[in-house]
Design a protein around this motif. Structure first.
Motif, PDB file in Angstrom:
ATOM      1  N   UNK A  61      43.975  29.317  33.413  1.00 40.76           N
ATOM      2  CA  UNK A  61      42.868  29.153  34.367  1.00 40.76           C
ATOM      3  C   UNK A  61      43.188  29.768  35.724  1.00 40.76           C
ATOM      4  N   UNK A  62      44.458  29.912  36.030  1.00 38.84           N
ATOM      5  CA  UNK A  62      44.843  30.677  37.216  1.00 38.84           C
ATOM      6  C   UNK A  62      44.494  32.151  37.021  1.00 38.84           C
ATOM      7  N   UNK A  63      44.627  32.617  35.792  1.00 36.22           N
ATOM      8  CA  UNK A  63      44.271  34.007  35.494  1.00 36.22           C
ATOM      9  C   UNK A  63      42.780  34.252  35.706  1.00 36.22           C
ATOM     10  N   UNK A  64      41.974  33.311  35.283  1.00 34.28           N
ATOM     11  CA  UNK A  64      40.533  33.472  35.479  1.00 34.28           C
ATOM     12  C   UNK A  64      40.198  33.560  36.961  1.00 34.28           C
ATOM     13  N   UNK A  65      40.853  32.741  37.769  1.00 34.45           N
ATOM     14  CA  UNK A  65      40.607  32.759  39.208  1.00 34.45           C
ATOM     15  C   UNK A  65      41.025  34.084  39.826  1.00 34.45           C
ATOM     16  N   UNK A  66      42.134  34.647  39.330  1.00 33.22           N
ATOM     17  CA  UNK A  66      42.621  35.894  39.902  1.00 33.22           C
ATOM     18  C   UNK A  66      41.802  37.096  39.452  1.00 33.22           C
ATOM     19  N   UNK A  67      41.297  37.055  38.227  1.00 28.49           N
ATOM     20  CA  UNK A  67      40.570  38.204  37.680  1.00 28.49           C
ATOM     21  C   UNK A  67      39.115  38.261  38.141  1.00 28.49           C
ATOM     22  N   UNK A  68      38.406  37.160  38.037  1.00 25.87           N
ATOM     23  CA  UNK A  68      36.953  37.155  38.231  1.00 25.87           C
ATOM     24  C   UNK A  68      36.569  36.981  39.694  1.00 25.87           C
ATOM     25  N   UNK A  69      35.349  37.417  40.007  1.00 25.18           N
ATOM     26  CA  UNK A  69      34.795  37.127  41.325  1.00 25.18           C
ATOM     27  C   UNK A  69      34.770  35.610  41.524  1.00 25.18           C
ATOM     28  N   UNK A 113      29.694  42.704  38.320  1.00 27.64           N
ATOM     29  CA  UNK A 113      29.250  43.007  36.946  1.00 27.64           C
ATOM     30  C   UNK A 113      29.450  41.794  36.058  1.00 27.64           C
ATOM     31  N   UNK A 114      28.416  41.392  35.337  1.00 24.44           N
ATOM     32  CA  UNK A 114      28.530  40.266  34.420  1.00 24.44           C
ATOM     33  C   UNK A 114      29.322  40.683  33.187  1.00 24.44           C
ATOM     34  N   UNK A 115      30.310  39.864  32.797  1.00 29.12           N
ATOM     35  CA  UNK A 115      31.138  40.154  31.627  1.00 29.12           C
ATOM     36  C   UNK A 115      31.363  38.870  30.837  1.00 29.12           C
ATOM     37  N   UNK A 116      31.668  39.046  29.561  1.00 33.34           N
ATOM     38  CA  UNK A 116      32.199  37.961  28.748  1.00 33.34           C
ATOM     39  C   UNK A 116      33.713  38.052  28.771  1.00 33.34           C
ATOM     40  N   UNK A 117      34.361  36.897  28.661  1.00 33.13           N
ATOM     41  CA  UNK A 117      35.808  36.894  28.798  1.00 33.13           C
ATOM     42  C   UNK A 117      36.427  35.933  27.796  1.00 33.13           C
ATOM     43  N   UNK A 118      37.563  36.342  27.237  1.00 30.60           N
ATOM     44  CA  UNK A 118      38.348  35.476  26.371  1.00 30.60           C
ATOM     45  C   UNK A 118      39.797  35.567  26.809  1.00 30.60           C
ATOM     46  N   UNK A 119      40.434  34.410  26.988  1.00 27.12           N
ATOM     47  CA  UNK A 119      41.799  34.374  27.515  1.00 27.12           C
ATOM     48  C   UNK A 119      42.631  33.368  26.735  1.00 27.12           C
ATOM     49  N   UNK A 265      52.402  44.299  37.093  1.00 26.88           N
ATOM     50  CA  UNK A 265      52.310  42.848  36.952  1.00 26.88           C
ATOM     51  C   UNK A 265      50.878  42.469  36.567  1.00 26.88           C
ATOM     52  N   UNK A 266      50.614  41.172  36.502  1.00 27.78           N
ATOM     53  CA  UNK A 266      49.283  40.708  36.116  1.00 27.78           C
ATOM     54  C   UNK A 266      48.213  41.169  37.097  1.00 27.78           C
ATOM     55  N   UNK A 267      48.493  41.048  38.393  1.00 23.28           N
ATOM     56  CA  UNK A 267      47.495  41.419  39.402  1.00 23.28           C
ATOM     57  C   UNK A 267      47.075  42.874  39.242  1.00 23.28           C
ATOM     58  N   UNK A 268      48.048  43.757  38.978  1.00 23.65           N
ATOM     59  CA  UNK A 268      47.712  45.176  38.798  1.00 23.65           C
ATOM     60  C   UNK A 268      46.956  45.402  37.492  1.00 23.65           C
ATOM     61  N   UNK A 269      47.273  44.617  36.455  1.00 19.85           N
ATOM     62  CA  UNK A 269      46.499  44.684  35.209  1.00 19.85           C
ATOM     63  C   UNK A 269      45.031  44.431  35.490  1.00 19.85           C
ATOM     64  N   UNK A 270      44.760  43.369  36.237  1.00 15.86           N
ATOM     65  CA  UNK A 270      43.381  42.978  36.480  1.00 15.86           C
ATOM     66  C   UNK A 270      42.663  44.001  37.350  1.00 15.86           C
ATOM     67  N   UNK A 271      43.386  44.626  38.263  1.00 15.16           N
ATOM     68  CA  UNK A 271      42.769  45.658  39.089  1.00 15.16           C
ATOM     69  C   UNK A 271      42.410  46.875  38.238  1.00 15.16           C
ATOM     70  N   UNK A 272      43.262  47.214  37.280  1.00 12.15           N
ATOM     71  CA  UNK A 272      42.937  48.333  36.390  1.00 12.15           C
ATOM     72  C   UNK A 272      41.710  48.018  35.537  1.00 12.15           C
ATOM     73  N   UNK A 273      41.589  46.779  35.076  1.00 14.20           N
ATOM     74  CA  UNK A 273      40.410  46.407  34.300  1.00 14.20           C
ATOM     75  C   UNK A 273      39.141  46.547  35.134  1.00 14.20           C
TER      76      UNK A 273
END
Length: 555
Positions: A61-69, A113-119, A265-273
């Motif tokens: 759930x920390x990942x969701x907070x970091x990735x999504x608006x 942008x609206x997206x579906x997400x699975x984590x 790292x994870x933060x850079x992964x999410x920025x690339x996405x």
């Protein structure tokens, strides 16, 4: 008096038969809120959570907070999981323990942008299926098809793959079908963006899910990917003392094409996405998103006049050309660490997304090898399903040659690249910066009719490069000259004569090349092409897809 007793007795019986429940269903709402609170609150005493943190990984759930608006996530299946209930009265119960599903799914926004997400939640049963709810993952895959929304997949575990404990739990073993794959393939071919990140060990089905994506990225500090983990490998192949990185870390899978990109790292992964999604439509029946551009489309760069060396054997930096022509700061490379004879990625021209293909003269002289062919074929298919026009910078001496090229099946993969060029229909524009030779050059140049292209004054082309070509064509003459000690002199005479006749202006005189431009004007020409593609031809392409006239495929 008897009537009062009867009334009282009737009330008692009625109370037992129909216990009074809240009219506003607050009891059910309280149960839901309790379960949601448990799922959303980390348990520092849980062994899996401790292991997650010790590995330097974010909790799901920390990942969701970091990735999504911020505050945009809406969960689907928020109370799915395993609950133990305690009866508290007639028709009343409360949850006393709850193990949430180890795959969190829902909807949110990436840069609006609206997206579906699975984590995956690796802290619960390492992401195995016996820790999740059956059908949950399949539901989101189906939902993506129904809503025509991009899907982001954060893989940390097996993503619902099986484990042997499922046999003990069920009392019988099962045939390992992969029912969600049908929907995944449909998404890929419909141009519904599938974007995946490896943010832990991606195992079995988890590995397959992320590798299937249109774009994938791995966090270098915590990511790994393999068909089976070190213990299973040890038992099957007797390879001992393997850790996750040795078996399938980024230096393996980001350099062999299994995963497209590596991130620190994870933060850079999410920025690339986020970045990749910004170039792509929600689905293949839409145009890619056009943004405002402050970089003038007629910007000139006189340094391009000198970037191609006059000496044929000298190299140059091909990324300099790409970055000069496309919009400032819009270049995003895909697959930089593998297939390095080729360069591919996404960029914008006047705010309009395009695919970019180039050859890398700094590796193998730019001769296209098997891995480079695979990389370009994959990029072409991506651009085709996403309606991205493709700009090509052509400097290819041909397919790679030699024993290594033959052992790695260069021609087999070169032919697969040819199939991709001729099976796709996305528009191509060629800028011939230097060489265009052999089968590889012919395929890259001639896959559309009519061709749309320009050449630079540094252009040179033919069936074979002069290096080696003169030896083949004039073998007898050079052998005779060698007998009298004049082979080098005769070779130089032949080379000078051929180079004089290979003046690109002579080709233009015969209309063998349509136009030779000043390199400084390349951006202006390419931006004008991209604008016409979007304003005039894109509506027709979208109509053709809607009516089934064209069927781009990624798989």
């Amino acid at each position: 008096m008897p009537d009062n007793k009867a009334t009282k007795r009737l009330k008692q019986v009625s109370g037992h038969l129909a216990p009074k429940l809240p009219a506003d269903y607050s009891d059910v709402r309280d149960q839901i809120n309790t379960l949601r609170d448990i799922a959303a609150t980390p348990d520092p005493s849980r062994r899996g959570y401790v292991r997650q943190k010790q590995a330097g990984k974010l909790w799901v759930r920390e990942r969701l907070e970091q990735l999504l608006d911020r505050d945009t996530f809406t969960e689907i299946g928020s109370v799915s999981g395993t609950v133990k209930w305690e009866k508290t009265g007639p028709m009343r119960e409360k949850p006393v323990s709850f193990v949430p599903s180890n795959n969190v799914q829902g909807m949110g926004r990436l840069r609006g942008r609206k997206v579906l997400l699975t984590a995956d939640d690796f802290s619960l049963r390492s992401g195995h299926a016996d820790g999740s709810t059956a059908g949950k993952t399949i539901y989101v895959e189906k939902l993506a098809l129904a809503l025509k929304l991009p899907v982001v997949k954060l893989v940390d575990g097996s993503s619902g793959g099986g484990s042997v404990t499922m046999i003990a739990k069920a009392g019988w073993s099962y045939l390992p079908y992969v029912p969600m794959y049908k929907q995944v393939v449909e998404q890929l071919n419909q141009g519904i963006p599938n974007l995946g990140a490896v943010v832990g060990p991606a195992i079995g089905l988890g590995a397959a899910r992320v590798v299937s994506c249109h774009f994938s990225v791995m966090a270098a500090d915590i990511g790994a990917l393999f068909n089976a983990g070190p213990e299973v490998v040890k038992g099957a192949t007797f390879e001992e003392d393997l850790d996750f990185q040795d078996l399938g870390g980024p230096m393996i899978h980001c350099t062999n094409g299994t995963i497209d990109n590596m991130a620190a790292n994870e933060a850079e992964c999410y920025e690339q996405l986020r970045t990749v999604l910004s170039y792509l439509p929600n689905h293949g029946k839409e145009a890619p998103p056009v943004i405002a551009c402050e970089d003038p489309p007629d910007r000139e760069d006189e340094s391009l006049r000198k970037i191609i060396p006059r000496r044929q054997t000298r190299m140059y930096n091909p990324w300099t050309i790409i970055k000069s022509v496309v919009d400032h700061d819009s270049w995003f490379e895909i697959g930089a660490l593998w297939g390095r004879t080729a360069i591919g990625g996404l960029a914008r021209l006047g705010g309009r997304p395009v695919g970019i293909i180039s050859l890398n003269c700094e590796v193998n002289g730019g001769a296209l090898d098997a891995a480079g062919s695979q990389k370009l074929a994959r990029l072409l298919k991506l651009c085709d399903v996403m309606n991205l026009p493709v700009l090509q910078f052509i400097d290819v001496p041909g397919y790679a040659i030699g024993t290594v090229a033959e052992r790695t099946a260069t021609m087999r993969w070169g032919v697969e690249l040819a199939k991709a060029y001729f099976a796709t229909t996305t528009p191509l524009f060629n800028v011939i910066t230097r060489r265009a030779y052999g089968v590889a050059g012919g395929i890259m140049l001639g896959a559309r009719d009519p061709v749309m292209q320009v050449a630079w004054p540094s252009g040179q082309w033919g069936s074979l490069p002069l290096e080696g070509g003169i030896e083949v064509a004039h073998r007898h003459e050079l052998r005779e000259a060698d007998k009298v000690g004049k082979k080098a002199e005769r070779y130089q005479e032949l080379e000078e004569e051929y180079r004089r006749m290979m003046n690109p202006v002579r080709t233009a005189n015969a209309f063998g090349v349509e136009e030779i431009i000043d390199p400084k004007d390349t951006r202006r020409v390419c931006c004008a092409w991209a604008r016409h593609m979007y304003e005039s031809l894109m509506p027709e392409r979208l109509a053709d897809r809607a009516t089934g006239k064209i069927h781009p495929v990624f798989t």
